[in-house]
Write an enzyme that holds these catalytic residues in place. Structure first.
Site, PDB file in Angstrom:
ATOM      1  N   LYS A 160       0.818  -1.221   0.000  1.00  0.00           N
ATOM      2  CA  LYS A 160       0.000   0.000   0.000  1.00  0.00           C
ATOM      3  C   LYS A 160       0.847   1.264   0.000  1.00  0.00           C
ATOM      4  CE  LYS A 160      -4.087  -2.271   1.438  1.00  0.00           C
ATOM      5  NZ  LYS A 160      -3.879  -3.693   1.759  1.00  0.00           N
TER       6      LYS A 160
HETATM    7  C1  LIG Z   1      -4.511  -4.704   1.316  1.00  0.00           C
HETATM    8  C2  LIG Z   1      -3.796  -5.988   1.237  1.00  0.00           C
HETATM    9  C3  LIG Z   1      -4.233  -7.011   0.373  1.00  0.00           C
HETATM   10  C4  LIG Z   1      -5.492  -6.889  -0.457  1.00  0.00           C
HETATM   11  O1  LIG Z   1      -5.361  -5.909  -1.461  1.00  0.00           O
HETATM   12  P1  LIG Z   1      -6.677  -5.359  -2.207  1.00  0.00           P
HETATM   13  O2  LIG Z   1      -6.174  -4.259  -3.067  1.00  0.00           O
HETATM   14  O3  LIG Z   1      -7.573  -4.875  -1.118  1.00  0.00           O
HETATM   15  O4  LIG Z   1      -7.265  -6.484  -2.958  1.00  0.00           O
HETATM   16  C5  LIG Z   1      -3.476  -8.158   0.296  1.00  0.00           C
HETATM   17  N1  LIG Z   1      -2.367  -8.322   1.043  1.00  0.00           N
HETATM   18  C6  LIG Z   1      -1.927  -7.372   1.885  1.00  0.00           C
HETATM   19  C7  LIG Z   1      -0.719  -7.624   2.704  1.00  0.00           C
HETATM   20  C8  LIG Z   1      -2.615  -6.175   2.005  1.00  0.00           C
HETATM   21  O5  LIG Z   1      -2.177  -5.225   2.833  1.00  0.00           O
END
Ligand SMILES: *Cc1c(COP(=O)(O)O)cnc(C)c1O
Length: 466
Positions: A112
């Site tokens: 993220k």
């Molecule tokens: C947010 C997250 C996901 C899921 O991603 P999306 O974009 O919500 O599908 C998967 N793995 C980790 C470690 C995350 O932080």
């Protein structure tokens, strides 16, 4: 570039508008009016570029009219300069077909950061143009919260309110949020699930009492700018592995359908993607929707991959819109039905539109642990539980052996150290820059799981818009 709402009635906005708005006023999500498309030659020319420069090439069509190329380059250079790895998203090999794309070298150790380090700087840039103030309200199942807080902590024109489901995020995840003591950061532990928290956030966006006074925006992946930033690493990995001369597949640990939708966008832009594997844990609404057309939410079951413990995947609406023929009014009605019944059937057009590119697979706890053990024993790679679900799906997706399959490594294994140790016998260490996380002071508020409590808290602590 103009952006339209998936529910067809909100006004079209430019890139600056959708970045500051988050959710559309009709409850829909913004998507570009049309997909920009690169020629094969243009894609070939991107090979070998530094990450920040590749980001400028891939994102330029989306920001046209709101940012000059120089402004975009400056923002990308600063955002990706905050990463601990010069390649930003390095690629690691598992075996002759399988690869790992490490997306966790940012400040908070999850993918993220790739989008949010840019988004924080975009907010600051756009707010300084109008001398305005922003109130960010978000819900996190773990990693969004810390990445968003890191991206905006201490920034003058921004307050951030981050809701997390109390007791359902890991200690590392919670501490990465609650030990940031900047006065513009407000952490709220909600008595409820992630879906409860997300529903409150969505409600606040359409509550005139709040939207009339505050410029409220989202940092959840419903914000278009986040998805846009994630498109870049699909190009980065594909170019490393010989695209456009060959095709490539990706396996994506999926929760809110943001990351994998960015892969769909890359494909619309001309990247030759053979398959996108949607990997879910036992909270498998997406697997059911893609395999049988049944999009119905059950209760959330907590797992060792908490960032995927989601039953309602907000960004799936973007796929339903685009794959289903871009009929906003029809989708608005379909989504209203879902909001009432927590269930709906995909239309034939939506199913066929998705089937061309997407495959789905689900992994239970034992399969997740086996994938972690395989990576450790056969490749010397320690991977986190989310990534392990992606790897399990990648290895069972029956992709043509001539096509390289890249699993997205969405979190650093040290964020989920106990689960990793259980599966591999090895305890991953936090990088040195975070070694003192468990010694830092924590600060957060606890609230009951009701909308009124959250609204009153935000109203009591936010700065009104200009
Ligand atoms: C947010 C997250 C996901 C899921 O991603 P999306 O974009 O919500 O599908 C998967 N793995 C980790 C470690 C995350 O932080």
């Amino acid at each position: 570039m103009k952006y339209v709402s998936t529910r067809g009635s909100a006004a079209a906005l430019d890139f600056q508008g959708v970045t500051l708005a988050g959710l559309a006023s009709d409850g829909g999500l913004y998507v570009p009016q049309s997909w920009p498309r690169f020629t094969e030659g243009e894609i070939a020319d991107m090979a070998g570029l530094p990450y920040a420069e590749l980001a400028v090439r891939v994102m330029a069509p989306f920001v046209a009219g709101s940012l000059s190329e120089e402004e975009l380059r400056d923002l990308c250079t600063r955002a990706y300069g905050s990463f601990a790895h010069d390649a930003v998203t390095p690629l690691v090999q598992f075996d002759q077909q399988h690869w790992l794309l490490e997306l966790f070298h940012g400040p908070t150790l999850a993918f993220k950061d790739v989008a949010l380090q840019l988004l924080g700087r975009l907010f600051e840039h756009f707010l300084s143009r109008s001398d305005d103030h922003l109130t960010i309200v978000g819900a996190t199942s773990g990693d969004t919260g810390s990445a968003a807080i890191d991206a905006v902590a201490g920034r003058e024109r921004i307050d951030i309110f981050m809701l997390h489901p109390e007791g359902r995020v890991s200690d590392v995840q919670r501490r990465q949020m609650t030990t940031v003591l900047a006065p513009n950061v407000h952490n709220i532990a909600i008595d409820g699930s992630f879906d409860d928290a997300q529903a409150m956030v969505k409600h606040m966006f359409v509550d005139p009492e709040m939207t009339g006074k505050y410029r409220i925006t989202a940092v959840n992946s419903i914000n278009w700018a986040r998805l846009m930033a994630q498109v870049v690493y699909y190009f980065a990995a594909a170019l490393q592995l010989g695209v456009p001369q060959r095709k490539i597949a990706f396996s994506v640990p999926t929760g809110n359908f943001g990351d994998v939708f960015a892969g769909y966008v890359a494909a619309q832009m001309g990247l030759p993607i053979e398959r996108l594997v949607v990997a879910t844990n036992i909270n498998d609404i997406l697997h059911r929707a893609l395999s049988s057309g049944d999009y119905s939410a059950g209760a959330v079951t907590p797992t060792a991959a908490p960032s995927m413990d989601i039953q309602v995947s907000s960004n799936f609406e973007r796929l339903l819109f685009d794959a289903g023929g871009r009929d906003g009014p029809a989708l608005a009605e379909q989504m209203r039905g879902f909001e009432t019944n927590s269930a709906m059937q995909l239309t034939n057009a939506q199913r066929q539109g998705a089937a061309g590119l997407f495959t789905s697979a689900r992994a239970n706890a034992a399969e997740m642990e086996l994938a972690m053990a395989w990576a450790a024993q056969h490749c010397g790679e320690i991977i986190d539980p989310h990534t392990a679900i992606g790897l399990h799906a990648a290895r069972h997706a029956q992709i043509d052996p001539a096509v390289p399959v890249v699993t997205l490594a969405t979190a650093h294994p040290a964020k989920f150290g106990d689960a990793v140790e259980k599966a591999t016998g090895q305890h991953p260490e936090l990088p040195a820059r975070m070694g003192d996380l468990f010694d830092r002071e924590e600060r957060y508020d606890r609230l009951p799981g009701t909308y009124d409590a959250v609204r009153d808290f935000v109203a009591g602590n936010a700065t009104q818009s200009a």
